[in-house]
Scaffold this motif. Structure first.
Motif, PDB file in Angstrom:
ATOM      1  N   ASN A  20      25.710 -67.445  21.375  1.00 45.71           N
ATOM      2  CA  ASN A  20      27.164 -67.200  20.809  1.00 45.71           C
ATOM      3  C   ASN A  20      27.057 -66.847  19.351  1.00 45.71           C
ATOM      4  O   ASN A  20      27.526 -67.932  18.656  1.00 45.71           O
ATOM      5  CB  ASN A  20      28.090 -68.240  21.272  1.00 45.71           C
ATOM      6  N   PRO A  21      26.294 -65.883  18.909  1.00 45.68           N
ATOM      7  CA  PRO A  21      26.259 -65.652  17.430  1.00 45.68           C
ATOM      8  C   PRO A  21      27.529 -65.730  16.645  1.00 45.68           C
ATOM      9  O   PRO A  21      28.780 -65.169  17.133  1.00 45.68           O
ATOM     10  CB  PRO A  21      25.691 -64.260  17.489  1.00 45.68           C
ATOM     11  N   VAL A  22      27.472 -66.234  15.522  1.00 46.01           N
ATOM     12  CA  VAL A  22      28.442 -66.100  14.419  1.00 46.01           C
ATOM     13  C   VAL A  22      27.972 -65.369  13.005  1.00 46.01           C
ATOM     14  O   VAL A  22      26.614 -65.144  13.072  1.00 46.01           O
ATOM     15  CB  VAL A  22      28.848 -67.349  14.138  1.00 46.01           C
ATOM     16  N   PRO A  23      28.724 -64.596  12.263  1.00 50.88           N
ATOM     17  CA  PRO A  23      28.148 -63.955  11.194  1.00 50.88           C
ATOM     18  C   PRO A  23      27.379 -65.002  10.438  1.00 50.88           C
ATOM     19  O   PRO A  23      27.574 -66.036  10.281  1.00 50.88           O
ATOM     20  CB  PRO A  23      29.418 -63.729  10.425  1.00 50.88           C
ATOM     21  N   GLY A  24      26.210 -64.288  10.068  1.00 51.86           N
ATOM     22  CA  GLY A  24      25.041 -65.106   9.152  1.00 51.86           C
ATOM     23  C   GLY A  24      23.961 -65.608  10.158  1.00 51.86           C
ATOM     24  O   GLY A  24      22.812 -65.698   9.749  1.00 51.86           O
ATOM     25  N   ASP A  25      24.104 -65.434  11.384  1.00 48.68           N
ATOM     26  CA  ASP A  25      23.201 -65.709  12.544  1.00 48.68           C
ATOM     27  C   ASP A  25      22.126 -64.564  12.650  1.00 48.68           C
ATOM     28  O   ASP A  25      22.543 -63.590  12.250  1.00 48.68           O
ATOM     29  CB  ASP A  25      23.582 -66.032  13.837  1.00 48.68           C
ATOM     30  N   HIS A  26      20.852 -64.936  12.854  1.00 44.67           N
ATOM     31  CA  HIS A  26      19.693 -63.813  12.899  1.00 44.67           C
ATOM     32  C   HIS A  26      19.542 -63.411  14.378  1.00 44.67           C
ATOM     33  O   HIS A  26      19.374 -64.253  15.326  1.00 44.67           O
ATOM     34  CB  HIS A  26      18.619 -64.431  12.245  1.00 44.67           C
ATOM     35  N   ILE A  56      32.387 -58.578  17.142  1.00 44.53           N
ATOM     36  CA  ILE A  56      33.613 -57.629  17.700  1.00 44.53           C
ATOM     37  C   ILE A  56      33.364 -57.879  19.138  1.00 44.53           C
ATOM     38  O   ILE A  56      32.782 -57.471  19.776  1.00 44.53           O
ATOM     39  CB  ILE A  56      33.258 -56.220  17.438  1.00 44.53           C
ATOM     40  N   PRO A  57      34.387 -58.811  19.805  1.00 44.78           N
ATOM     41  CA  PRO A  57      34.672 -59.070  21.026  1.00 44.78           C
ATOM     42  C   PRO A  57      34.956 -57.830  21.610  1.00 44.78           C
ATOM     43  O   PRO A  57      35.639 -57.089  21.203  1.00 44.78           O
ATOM     44  CB  PRO A  57      35.839 -60.169  21.149  1.00 44.78           C
ATOM     45  N   PRO A  58      34.558 -57.835  23.154  1.00 40.36           N
ATOM     46  CA  PRO A  58      33.937 -58.813  23.830  1.00 40.36           C
ATOM     47  C   PRO A  58      32.447 -58.925  23.718  1.00 40.36           C
ATOM     48  O   PRO A  58      31.812 -59.936  23.768  1.00 40.36           O
ATOM     49  CB  PRO A  58      34.368 -58.744  25.253  1.00 40.36           C
ATOM     50  N   ASN A  59      31.854 -57.829  23.518  1.00 41.80           N
ATOM     51  CA  ASN A  59      30.398 -57.727  23.482  1.00 41.80           C
ATOM     52  C   ASN A  59      29.551 -56.756  22.607  1.00 41.80           C
ATOM     53  O   ASN A  59      28.746 -55.861  22.642  1.00 41.80           O
ATOM     54  CB  ASN A  59      29.672 -57.336  24.926  1.00 41.80           C
ATOM     55  N   ASP A  60      30.479 -56.691  21.150  1.00 45.50           N
ATOM     56  CA  ASP A  60      29.854 -55.734  20.174  1.00 45.50           C
ATOM     57  C   ASP A  60      29.681 -56.678  18.868  1.00 45.50           C
ATOM     58  O   ASP A  60      30.202 -57.684  18.686  1.00 45.50           O
ATOM     59  CB  ASP A  60      30.805 -54.732  20.083  1.00 45.50           C
ATOM     60  N   SER A  93      27.398 -50.949  19.756  1.00 39.41           N
ATOM     61  CA  SER A  93      28.107 -49.885  20.530  1.00 39.41           C
ATOM     62  C   SER A  93      27.661 -48.477  20.095  1.00 39.41           C
ATOM     63  O   SER A  93      28.098 -47.458  20.778  1.00 39.41           O
ATOM     64  CB  SER A  93      29.724 -50.157  20.443  1.00 39.41           C
ATOM     65  N   ASP A  94      27.151 -48.442  18.919  1.00 42.33           N
ATOM     66  CA  ASP A  94      26.800 -47.147  18.119  1.00 42.33           C
ATOM     67  C   ASP A  94      25.674 -46.633  19.387  1.00 42.33           C
ATOM     68  O   ASP A  94      24.688 -46.924  19.749  1.00 42.33           O
ATOM     69  CB  ASP A  94      25.925 -47.271  16.850  1.00 42.33           C
TER      70      ASP A  94
END
Length: 130
Positions: A20-26, A56-60, A93-94
């Motif tokens: 469950n990544p958050v901003p800053g995770d690698h 960007i929920p749900p999976n982006d 999603s790109d």
């Protein structure tokens, strides 16, 4: 140099990311195989270090990072042995994110250009001059 393409192979065990990544995770991709699209023979590896910038929920997600494409002497098409270094940002999603070539080693010393990922075909398209 003529353009060329390589496909990704062997995705198991080479991608490391938090559940469950958050901003800053690698997100790390370690020595994922690069294959000749015609023969499906291994011609190199890719190693990338990406940072999650936005979830960007749900999976982006938006990620930023660097990658090194290590190509060996078995490359049969217009490519040569060496490392192509790229950097860029993209969303999962790109469909066709493009990365800037920021240098290289061996046959790619002083290289410039772009590497574009075709997400559906898991194929890298190289447009590199040196």
């Amino acid at each position: 140099m003529p353009k060329f393409s390589l496909i990704e192979g062997d995705e198991t065990g080479h991608i490391f990311a938090p559940a469950n990544p958050v901003p800053g995770d690698h997100l790390l991709i370690v020595e994922r195989e690069l294959l000749d699209p015609t023969t499906r023979q291994k011609v190199g590896t890719i190693t990338a270090a990406l940072t999650f910038m936005k979830i960007i929920p749900p999976n982006d997600a938006l990620v930023l990072g660097i990658a090194e494409h290590h190509l060996d002497d078995s490359v049969k098409h217009p490519a040569r042995a060496g490392v192509i270094s790229v950097q860029g940002s993209f969303r999962f999603s790109d469909g066709h994110p493009a990365f800037s070539v920021v240098g290289g080693t061996g046959g790619y010393s002083n290289s410039r250009g772009t590497v574009t990922l075709d997400s559906q075909e898991e194929k890298f398209n190289y447009d590199v001059t040196y």
